[in-house]
Design a protein around this motif. Sequence first.
Motif, PDB file in Angstrom:
ATOM      1  N   GLY A  74       9.197  -7.390  13.539  1.00 25.72           N
ATOM      2  CA  GLY A  74       9.180  -5.951  13.743  1.00 25.72           C
ATOM      3  C   GLY A  74       8.555  -5.173  12.599  1.00 25.72           C
ATOM      4  N   PHE A  75       7.970  -5.881  11.624  1.00 24.26           N
ATOM      5  CA  PHE A  75       7.364  -5.215  10.479  1.00 24.26           C
ATOM      6  C   PHE A  75       6.155  -4.378  10.909  1.00 24.26           C
ATOM      7  N   TYR A  76       5.914  -3.329  10.142  1.00 21.89           N
ATOM      8  CA  TYR A  76       4.704  -2.524  10.295  1.00 21.89           C
ATOM      9  C   TYR A  76       3.768  -2.837   9.133  1.00 21.89           C
ATOM     10  N   GLU A  77       2.508  -2.994   9.445  1.00 21.19           N
ATOM     11  CA  GLU A  77       1.495  -3.329   8.446  1.00 21.19           C
ATOM     12  C   GLU A  77       0.706  -2.069   8.095  1.00 21.19           C
ATOM     13  N   ALA A  78       0.538  -1.826   6.802  1.00 25.05           N
ATOM     14  CA  ALA A  78      -0.308  -0.730   6.333  1.00 25.05           C
ATOM     15  C   ALA A  78      -1.447  -1.312   5.515  1.00 25.05           C
ATOM     16  N   VAL A  79      -2.678  -1.050   5.943  1.00 24.74           N
ATOM     17  CA  VAL A  79      -3.850  -1.500   5.205  1.00 24.74           C
ATOM     18  C   VAL A  79      -4.293  -0.364   4.293  1.00 24.74           C
ATOM     19  N   LEU A  80      -4.375  -0.631   3.002  1.00 25.77           N
ATOM     20  CA  LEU A  80      -4.756   0.386   2.034  1.00 25.77           C
ATOM     21  C   LEU A  80      -6.268   0.401   1.838  1.00 25.77           C
ATOM     22  N   SER A  81      -6.764   1.490   1.307  1.00 29.68           N
ATOM     23  CA  SER A  81      -8.206   1.667   1.171  1.00 29.68           C
ATOM     24  C   SER A  81      -8.827   0.673   0.192  1.00 29.68           C
ATOM     25  N   ASN A  82      -8.011   0.094  -0.697  1.00 29.47           N
ATOM     26  CA  ASN A  82      -8.538  -0.902  -1.633  1.00 29.47           C
ATOM     27  C   ASN A  82      -8.498  -2.317  -1.063  1.00 29.47           C
ATOM     28  N   ILE A  96       7.268  -3.415   1.546  1.00 29.39           N
ATOM     29  CA  ILE A  96       7.149  -4.789   1.067  1.00 29.39           C
ATOM     30  C   ILE A  96       5.694  -5.085   0.698  1.00 29.39           C
ATOM     31  N   SER A  97       5.492  -5.623  -0.491  1.00 29.20           N
ATOM     32  CA  SER A  97       4.151  -5.984  -0.943  1.00 29.20           C
ATOM     33  C   SER A  97       4.120  -7.462  -1.286  1.00 29.20           C
ATOM     34  N   GLY A  98       3.076  -8.144  -0.864  1.00 27.67           N
ATOM     35  CA  GLY A  98       2.952  -9.572  -1.153  1.00 27.67           C
ATOM     36  C   GLY A  98       2.556 -10.320   0.098  1.00 27.67           C
ATOM     37  N   SER A  99       2.592 -11.634   0.043  1.00 28.36           N
ATOM     38  CA  SER A  99       2.194 -12.454   1.182  1.00 28.36           C
ATOM     39  C   SER A  99       3.349 -12.643   2.155  1.00 28.36           C
ATOM     40  N   ALA A 105       5.700 -21.580  11.310  1.00 28.53           N
ATOM     41  CA  ALA A 105       4.317 -21.980  11.572  1.00 28.53           C
ATOM     42  C   ALA A 105       3.582 -22.413  10.304  1.00 28.53           C
ATOM     43  N   LYS A 106       4.239 -22.212   9.148  1.00 22.38           N
ATOM     44  CA  LYS A 106       3.626 -22.522   7.859  1.00 22.38           C
ATOM     45  C   LYS A 106       2.276 -21.836   7.733  1.00 22.38           C
ATOM     46  N   LYS A 107       2.296 -20.528   8.017  1.00 23.85           N
ATOM     47  CA  LYS A 107       1.068 -19.738   8.014  1.00 23.85           C
ATOM     48  C   LYS A 107       1.226 -18.540   7.100  1.00 23.85           C
ATOM     49  N   ASN A 108       0.223 -18.314   6.265  1.00 26.68           N
ATOM     50  CA  ASN A 108       0.190 -17.118   5.442  1.00 26.68           C
ATOM     51  C   ASN A 108      -0.395 -15.993   6.290  1.00 26.68           C
ATOM     52  N   VAL A 109       0.476 -15.178   6.856  1.00 24.92           N
ATOM     53  CA  VAL A 109       0.062 -14.127   7.779  1.00 24.92           C
ATOM     54  C   VAL A 109      -0.841 -13.115   7.077  1.00 24.92           C
ATOM     55  N   THR A 110      -0.477 -12.780   5.851  1.00 31.02           N
ATOM     56  CA  THR A 110      -1.246 -11.784   5.108  1.00 31.02           C
ATOM     57  C   THR A 110      -2.648 -12.273   4.800  1.00 31.02           C
ATOM     58  N   ALA A 111      -2.758 -13.514   4.340  1.00 26.72           N
ATOM     59  CA  ALA A 111      -4.073 -14.067   4.012  1.00 26.72           C
ATOM     60  C   ALA A 111      -4.973 -14.110   5.245  1.00 26.72           C
ATOM     61  N   ALA A 112      -4.396 -14.489   6.380  1.00 32.30           N
ATOM     62  CA  ALA A 112      -5.179 -14.543   7.619  1.00 32.30           C
ATOM     63  C   ALA A 112      -5.660 -13.151   8.021  1.00 32.30           C
ATOM     64  N   ARG A 113      -4.804 -12.163   7.844  1.00 29.09           N
ATOM     65  CA  ARG A 113      -5.153 -10.784   8.188  1.00 29.09           C
ATOM     66  C   ARG A 113      -6.213 -10.230   7.238  1.00 29.09           C
ATOM     67  N   ASN A 115      -8.454 -11.945   5.662  1.00 25.10           N
ATOM     68  CA  ASN A 115      -9.706 -12.595   6.036  1.00 25.10           C
ATOM     69  C   ASN A 115     -10.326 -11.930   7.257  1.00 25.10           C
ATOM     70  N   GLU A 116      -9.477 -11.563   8.209  1.00 24.91           N
ATOM     71  CA  GLU A 116      -9.958 -10.879   9.415  1.00 24.91           C
ATOM     72  C   GLU A 116     -10.555  -9.518   9.066  1.00 24.91           C
ATOM     73  N   LEU A 117      -9.873  -8.770   8.199  1.00 27.60           N
ATOM     74  CA  LEU A 117     -10.334  -7.436   7.827  1.00 27.60           C
ATOM     75  C   LEU A 117     -11.608  -7.483   6.992  1.00 27.60           C
ATOM     76  N   GLN A 118     -11.767  -8.547   6.214  1.00 30.82           N
ATOM     77  CA  GLN A 118     -12.922  -8.642   5.324  1.00 30.82           C
ATOM     78  C   GLN A 118     -14.141  -9.273   5.988  1.00 30.82           C
ATOM     79  N   ARG A 119     -13.967  -9.749   7.217  1.00 27.70           N
ATOM     80  CA  ARG A 119     -15.102 -10.337   7.910  1.00 27.70           C
ATOM     81  C   ARG A 119     -16.166  -9.275   8.169  1.00 27.70           C
ATOM     82  N   ILE A 120     -17.410  -9.637   8.006  1.00 32.68           N
ATOM     83  CA  ILE A 120     -18.496  -8.675   8.163  1.00 32.68           C
ATOM     84  C   ILE A 120     -19.392  -9.067   9.327  1.00 32.68           C
ATOM     85  N   ASP A 121     -20.247  -8.137   9.733  1.00 38.67           N
ATOM     86  CA  ASP A 121     -21.312  -8.437  10.689  1.00 38.67           C
ATOM     87  C   ASP A 121     -22.501  -8.883   9.849  1.00 38.67           C
ATOM     88  N   PHE A 122     -22.755 -10.169   9.846  1.00 36.10           N
ATOM     89  CA  PHE A 122     -23.786 -10.736   8.973  1.00 36.10           C
ATOM     90  C   PHE A 122     -25.141 -10.072   9.198  1.00 36.10           C
TER      91      PHE A 122
END
Length: 265
Positions: A74-82, A96-99, A105-113, A115-122
């Motif tokens: 039920g967490f809410y995610e806030a993406v900051l401008s940095n 809450i700040s951190g991973s 699932a042994k998954k780093n949800v934050t790292a995956a997110r 990576n998704e946000l930083q993906r670019i249109d090559f």
Amino acid sequence: MSKKTWRAMLAGVCVAALSLAVVDASEPAAKAQKPAAKAAKNESAAEADMRKVVEQVVTEPGAIDSVRKTSYGGFYEAVLSNGDIVYVDPTGTFLISGSLIDIKAKKNVTAARVNELQRIDFSDLPLANAVKQVRGNGKRVLVTFEDPNCGYCKKLAKDVVNLKDTTIYTFMIPILAADSADKSKAIWCAQDRAKAWNDWMVEGKAPTGSGSCENPIAKNAELAHKLRVSGTPTMFLIDGNRLGGYVALAELDKAINDATAGAKK
């Protein structure tokens, strides 16, 4: 509250199970539930409420890019401008700040997110503003952002010499030293840019010339800022994924292969 202050607050308490830092939002959840006066476009009323919770801690204008409810606890995610990500608990009491780790699932949800946000249109990259090298048949592609005074970039440059069948585009960005811009311009203005780059990065032969020709170094710096490239080397693969920091040759070669295969699907 300054950026350093809120970062220091967020780093205050660790919860080992989730690898998180937790901060009391300092205002009762009931108050946090009041509708936001100016909710961001496409945010629900609940998400707008959680934006107000985050704004109690992250007070810089325009510092919050987006808020959304996640499927995790039920967490809410806030993406900051940095580019940082913080979370708010469902009651609006704790930030809450951190991973965020999905233990089952042994998954780093934050790292995956991230990576998704930083993906670019090559295809949006202005490759004409980069130093181009072709290794072998050049069928694979790698883009790097590098500073000529970066030690890890020099280590990467020595590896890239042995990278097979790859076209490498290097955007020079002066972020580390006072003479980084001068070296970047001198390399760009050389008759053979790729040779001048490798002479310096691999052989340690300083670039010569005035560097007074028309060059894209300032534009490269603007592009790096837009893409949130704050360290060198930073690399991008053909599928738009980012690799931050030095990556050993074998690992880099595999990443390029995987991205090339993925891009063809």
